[in-house]
Design a protein around this motif. Structure first.
Motif, PDB file in Angstrom:
ATOM      1  N   PRO A 163       0.513  -1.133  -0.277  1.00 21.55           N
ATOM      2  CA  PRO A 163       0.115   0.173   0.111  1.00 21.55           C
ATOM      3  C   PRO A 163       0.989   0.998   0.368  1.00 21.55           C
ATOM      4  O   PRO A 163       0.015   2.279  -0.570  1.00 21.55           O
ATOM      5  CB  PRO A 163      -0.577  -0.251   1.282  1.00 21.55           C
ATOM      6  N   SER A 164       2.187   1.314   0.663  1.00 21.53           N
ATOM      7  CA  SER A 164       2.814   3.128   0.613  1.00 21.53           C
ATOM      8  C   SER A 164       3.565   2.864  -0.813  1.00 21.53           C
ATOM      9  O   SER A 164       3.259   4.642  -0.722  1.00 21.53           O
ATOM     10  CB  SER A 164       3.886   2.280   1.868  1.00 21.53           C
ATOM     11  N   ASP A 165       3.653   2.140  -1.880  1.00 21.75           N
ATOM     12  CA  ASP A 165       4.240   2.065  -3.340  1.00 21.75           C
ATOM     13  C   ASP A 165       3.274   2.798  -3.844  1.00 21.75           C
ATOM     14  O   ASP A 165       3.529   3.559  -4.637  1.00 21.75           O
ATOM     15  CB  ASP A 165       3.850   0.952  -3.752  1.00 21.75           C
ATOM     16  N   LEU A 166       2.023   3.150  -3.462  1.00 16.58           N
ATOM     17  CA  LEU A 166       0.499   4.497  -3.914  1.00 16.58           C
ATOM     18  C   LEU A 166       0.557   5.423  -4.088  1.00 16.58           C
ATOM     19  O   LEU A 166       0.579   5.867  -4.836  1.00 16.58           O
ATOM     20  CB  LEU A 166      -0.640   3.204  -3.042  1.00 16.58           C
ATOM     21  N   VAL A 167       2.070   5.692  -2.531  1.00 17.01           N
ATOM     22  CA  VAL A 167       2.307   7.281  -3.176  1.00 17.01           C
ATOM     23  C   VAL A 167       2.959   8.461  -4.223  1.00 17.01           C
ATOM     24  O   VAL A 167       2.523   8.754  -4.769  1.00 17.01           O
ATOM     25  CB  VAL A 167       3.031   7.899  -1.504  1.00 17.01           C
ATOM     26  N   GLY A 168       3.649   6.724  -5.157  1.00 20.76           N
ATOM     27  CA  GLY A 168       4.363   7.065  -6.160  1.00 20.76           C
ATOM     28  C   GLY A 168       3.410   7.032  -7.382  1.00 20.76           C
ATOM     29  O   GLY A 168       4.260   6.685  -9.052  1.00 20.76           O
ATOM     30  N   HIS A 169       2.058   6.961  -7.276  1.00 18.36           N
ATOM     31  CA  HIS A 169       1.190   6.144  -8.580  1.00 18.36           C
ATOM     32  C   HIS A 169      -0.137   7.201  -8.702  1.00 18.36           C
ATOM     33  O   HIS A 169      -0.224   7.581  -7.239  1.00 18.36           O
ATOM     34  CB  HIS A 169       1.207   4.985  -8.183  1.00 18.36           C
ATOM     35  N   ASP A 170      -0.167   7.111  -9.848  1.00 24.50           N
ATOM     36  CA  ASP A 170      -1.897   7.674  -9.951  1.00 24.50           C
ATOM     37  C   ASP A 170      -3.181   7.502  -9.365  1.00 24.50           C
ATOM     38  O   ASP A 170      -3.256   5.781  -9.768  1.00 24.50           O
ATOM     39  CB  ASP A 170      -1.356   7.820 -12.036  1.00 24.50           C
ATOM     40  N   CYS A 171      -3.744   7.379  -8.585  1.00 17.56           N
ATOM     41  CA  CYS A 171      -5.152   6.993  -8.418  1.00 17.56           C
ATOM     42  C   CYS A 171      -6.030   7.275  -9.118  1.00 17.56           C
ATOM     43  O   CYS A 171      -5.953   9.159  -8.858  1.00 17.56           O
ATOM     44  CB  CYS A 171      -4.736   7.132  -6.274  1.00 17.56           C
ATOM     45  N   LEU A 172      -7.000   7.227  -8.660  1.00 20.78           N
ATOM     46  CA  LEU A 172      -8.719   7.574  -9.236  1.00 20.78           C
ATOM     47  C   LEU A 172      -9.252   7.013  -8.438  1.00 20.78           C
ATOM     48  O   LEU A 172      -9.572   5.829  -7.874  1.00 20.78           O
ATOM     49  CB  LEU A 172      -8.514   6.668 -10.518  1.00 20.78           C
ATOM     50  N   VAL A 173      -9.577   8.491  -7.456  1.00 24.69           N
ATOM     51  CA  VAL A 173     -10.748   8.397  -6.242  1.00 24.69           C
ATOM     52  C   VAL A 173     -12.638   8.800  -6.521  1.00 24.69           C
ATOM     53  O   VAL A 173     -12.792   9.252  -7.772  1.00 24.69           O
ATOM     54  CB  VAL A 173      -9.987   9.457  -5.973  1.00 24.69           C
ATOM     55  N   PHE A 174     -13.016   7.879  -5.850  1.00 25.97           N
ATOM     56  CA  PHE A 174     -13.682   7.660  -6.224  1.00 25.97           C
ATOM     57  C   PHE A 174     -14.940   9.199  -5.566  1.00 25.97           C
ATOM     58  O   PHE A 174     -14.876   8.892  -3.961  1.00 25.97           O
ATOM     59  CB  PHE A 174     -15.259   6.253  -5.621  1.00 25.97           C
ATOM     60  N   SER A 175     -15.232  10.090  -5.825  1.00 23.02           N
ATOM     61  CA  SER A 175     -15.158  11.356  -4.494  1.00 23.02           C
ATOM     62  C   SER A 175     -15.943  12.551  -5.058  1.00 23.02           C
ATOM     63  O   SER A 175     -16.140  12.626  -6.261  1.00 23.02           O
ATOM     64  CB  SER A 175     -14.632  11.622  -2.900  1.00 23.02           C
ATOM     65  N   ASP A 176     -17.212  13.194  -4.598  1.00 25.89           N
ATOM     66  CA  ASP A 176     -17.858  13.990  -4.752  1.00 25.89           C
ATOM     67  C   ASP A 176     -16.673  15.591  -4.544  1.00 25.89           C
ATOM     68  O   ASP A 176     -16.248  16.421  -5.837  1.00 25.89           O
ATOM     69  CB  ASP A 176     -19.286  14.691  -4.435  1.00 25.89           C
ATOM     70  N   THR A 177     -15.875  15.535  -4.235  1.00 29.56           N
ATOM     71  CA  THR A 177     -14.409  16.468  -4.451  1.00 29.56           C
ATOM     72  C   THR A 177     -13.463  15.988  -3.865  1.00 29.56           C
ATOM     73  O   THR A 177     -13.076  15.861  -2.414  1.00 29.56           O
ATOM     74  CB  THR A 177     -15.481  16.986  -2.171  1.00 29.56           C
ATOM     75  N   PRO A 178     -13.157  17.183  -4.825  1.00 35.95           N
ATOM     76  CA  PRO A 178     -11.439  16.598  -5.221  1.00 35.95           C
ATOM     77  C   PRO A 178     -10.686  16.626  -3.386  1.00 35.95           C
ATOM     78  O   PRO A 178     -11.042  17.694  -2.868  1.00 35.95           O
ATOM     79  CB  PRO A 178     -11.097  17.550  -5.964  1.00 35.95           C
ATOM     80  N   GLY A 179      -9.972  16.573  -3.448  1.00 38.95           N
ATOM     81  CA  GLY A 179      -8.679  16.862  -1.989  1.00 38.95           C
ATOM     82  C   GLY A 179      -8.073  15.240  -2.218  1.00 38.95           C
ATOM     83  O   GLY A 179      -7.475  14.065  -2.997  1.00 38.95           O
ATOM     84  N   VAL A 180      -7.658  15.206  -0.468  1.00 39.47           N
ATOM     85  CA  VAL A 180      -6.637  13.864   0.176  1.00 39.47           C
ATOM     86  C   VAL A 180      -7.540  13.011   0.584  1.00 39.47           C
ATOM     87  O   VAL A 180      -8.813  12.869   1.180  1.00 39.47           O
ATOM     88  CB  VAL A 180      -5.802  14.563   1.077  1.00 39.47           C
ATOM     89  N   ALA A 181      -7.718  11.481  -0.360  1.00 35.38           N
ATOM     90  CA  ALA A 181      -8.481  10.558   0.024  1.00 35.38           C
ATOM     91  C   ALA A 181      -8.067   9.360   1.364  1.00 35.38           C
ATOM     92  O   ALA A 181      -6.013  10.027   1.297  1.00 35.38           O
ATOM     93  CB  ALA A 181      -8.995   9.763  -1.352  1.00 35.38           C
ATOM     94  N   ILE A 182      -7.808   8.022   2.134  1.00 33.61           N
ATOM     95  CA  ILE A 182      -7.659   7.526   2.532  1.00 33.61           C
ATOM     96  C   ILE A 182      -8.404   6.172   2.386  1.00 33.61           C
ATOM     97  O   ILE A 182      -9.678   6.148   2.316  1.00 33.61           O
ATOM     98  CB  ILE A 182      -8.091   8.249   4.141  1.00 33.61           C
ATOM     99  N   TRP A 183      -7.311   5.996   2.175  1.00 37.25           N
ATOM    100  CA  TRP A 183      -7.479   4.102   1.457  1.00 37.25           C
ATOM    101  C   TRP A 183      -7.136   2.968   2.722  1.00 37.25           C
ATOM    102  O   TRP A 183      -6.177   3.227   2.419  1.00 37.25           O
ATOM    103  CB  TRP A 183      -7.088   3.910  -0.069  1.00 37.25           C
ATOM    104  N   ARG A 184      -8.244   2.691   2.947  1.00 35.10           N
ATOM    105  CA  ARG A 184      -7.533   1.795   4.246  1.00 35.10           C
ATOM    106  C   ARG A 184      -7.693   0.300   4.112  1.00 35.10           C
ATOM    107  O   ARG A 184      -7.904  -0.720   2.826  1.00 35.10           O
ATOM    108  CB  ARG A 184      -8.932   1.644   5.267  1.00 35.10           C
TER     109      ARG A 184
END
Length: 323
Positions: free
Chosen positions: A181-202
């Motif tokens: 999971p920590s490797d995701l910091v350096g990757h392009d992630c696509l986020v489901f949300s109405d509001t852009p910002g920082v998301a938390i993936w658990r």
């Protein structure tokens, strides 16, 4: 004054938006409708509506009465329909809410068969990605994913939804494969949300393996369909329900990654008010979903046995659901 009749008229006036519109939909004259509203206001000793020539608006006291009156009238309809259901097939109107994608992919395709099986029933399907208020929004049955807060609502567990992480082979060839999971910091992630910002993936299925990663997405969309399409075109890594991407995984358009770090599956429940426990139409709809989903295993695209084992025939208050 017949209080029940007056409350029904009051609710109709609010729903219709004016006294004249309500009178056209009721077997009453405009004068009769106006007299019933006036009688209600005199009975409760407060103004319920602000009236203009074209429309009405609720006062604060009127809003309280409107919400309670709808609940009371709904309970009476439920009693009538429950008693009628003991003498014959379910009938009347059933208003159901569900998450948008689940409703479109897993519920809507079944409704034709359901309506043919129960010709005396009509269904209103409300597809929204938010928590509906059952009483205030006149919803008989809500389908919700995730742990439910303690309440007096009756719940029935229908299955479990597994969130997985997917990416296109093209993206992996260009950017490499994240192994933790920590490797995701350096990757392009696509986020489901109405509001852009920082998301938390658990991640992690228990407290020992649990972790979370702050995701700064490259793409934010309030549609899972759009995110899956973007992921298939190499835009990045997407986190979606396993059943949504069964075809993409089978055809190789997407690859599943980080499988050993996936979060625990989230329960899917049907919820309704205790006063509707004996409702024949609610039980008919829930039983129908269980029957059809058990045959088709719609949640099985990534975990073949998971949904099958989760089906339950038990009802209970939501504060008993802790699994």
């Amino acid at each position: 004054m017949d209080q029940l009749e007056a409350m029904a008229t009051f609710v109709q006036v609010v729903d219709a938006g004016s006294l004249s519109a309500a009178a056209r939909s009721l077997p009453s004259s405009l004068t009769s409708v106006s007299r019933q509203i006036t009688a209600l206001e005199q009975h409760f000793g407060t103004r319920l509506l602000v009236r203009t020539t074209r429309q009405v608006a609720l006062t604060e006291e009127g809003r309280i009465l409107y919400e309670r009156a709808r609940s009371i009238l709904g309970d009476i309809r439920e009693i009538e329909e429950a008693l009628a259901g003991t003498r014959g097939e379910p009938s009347g109107r059933l208003r159901v809410s569900a998450p948008t994608l689940m409703g479109r992919l897993l519920i809507s395709p079944l409704l034709g068969d359901f309506l043919r099986r129960y010709p005396s029933l009509s269904v209103e399907l409300l597809l929204v990605d938010r928590r509906v208020e059952l009483v205030e929004e006149d919803v008989h049955l809500a389908l919700r994913v995730g742990r439910q807060p303690d309440s007096q609502l009756v719940t029935r567990k229908l299955g479990e939804v597994q969130m997985i992480h997917c990416v296109s082979p093209d993206y992996l060839a260009r950017r490499g494969t994240p192994h933790t999971p920590s490797d995701l910091v350096g990757h392009d992630c696509l986020v489901f949300s109405d509001t852009p910002g920082v998301a938390i993936w658990r991640f992690g299925r228990d407290t020992k393996t649990a972790s979370s990663v702050r995701i700064s997405g490259r793409l934010w969309v309030n549609s899972l369909d759009a995110l899956v399409m973007a992921a298939g075109n190499g835009a990045g890594i997407v986190r979606v329900p396993s059943w949504q991407v069964g075809a993409e995984l089978a055809e190789g358009r997407l690859c599943r990654i980080l499988g050993e770090y996936e979060p625990a599956p989230a329960p899917l429940h049907a919820l309704y008010q205790p006063s509707r426990r004996g409702s024949a139409k609610i039980r008919a709809f829930v039983d129908f979903l269980v029957e059809r989903w058990r045959k088709g295993h719609p949640f099985d695209s990534a975990e073949p046995k998971q949904f099958r084992h989760a089906l339950s025939e038990d009802d209970g208050p939501s504060n008993s659901v802790g699994d």
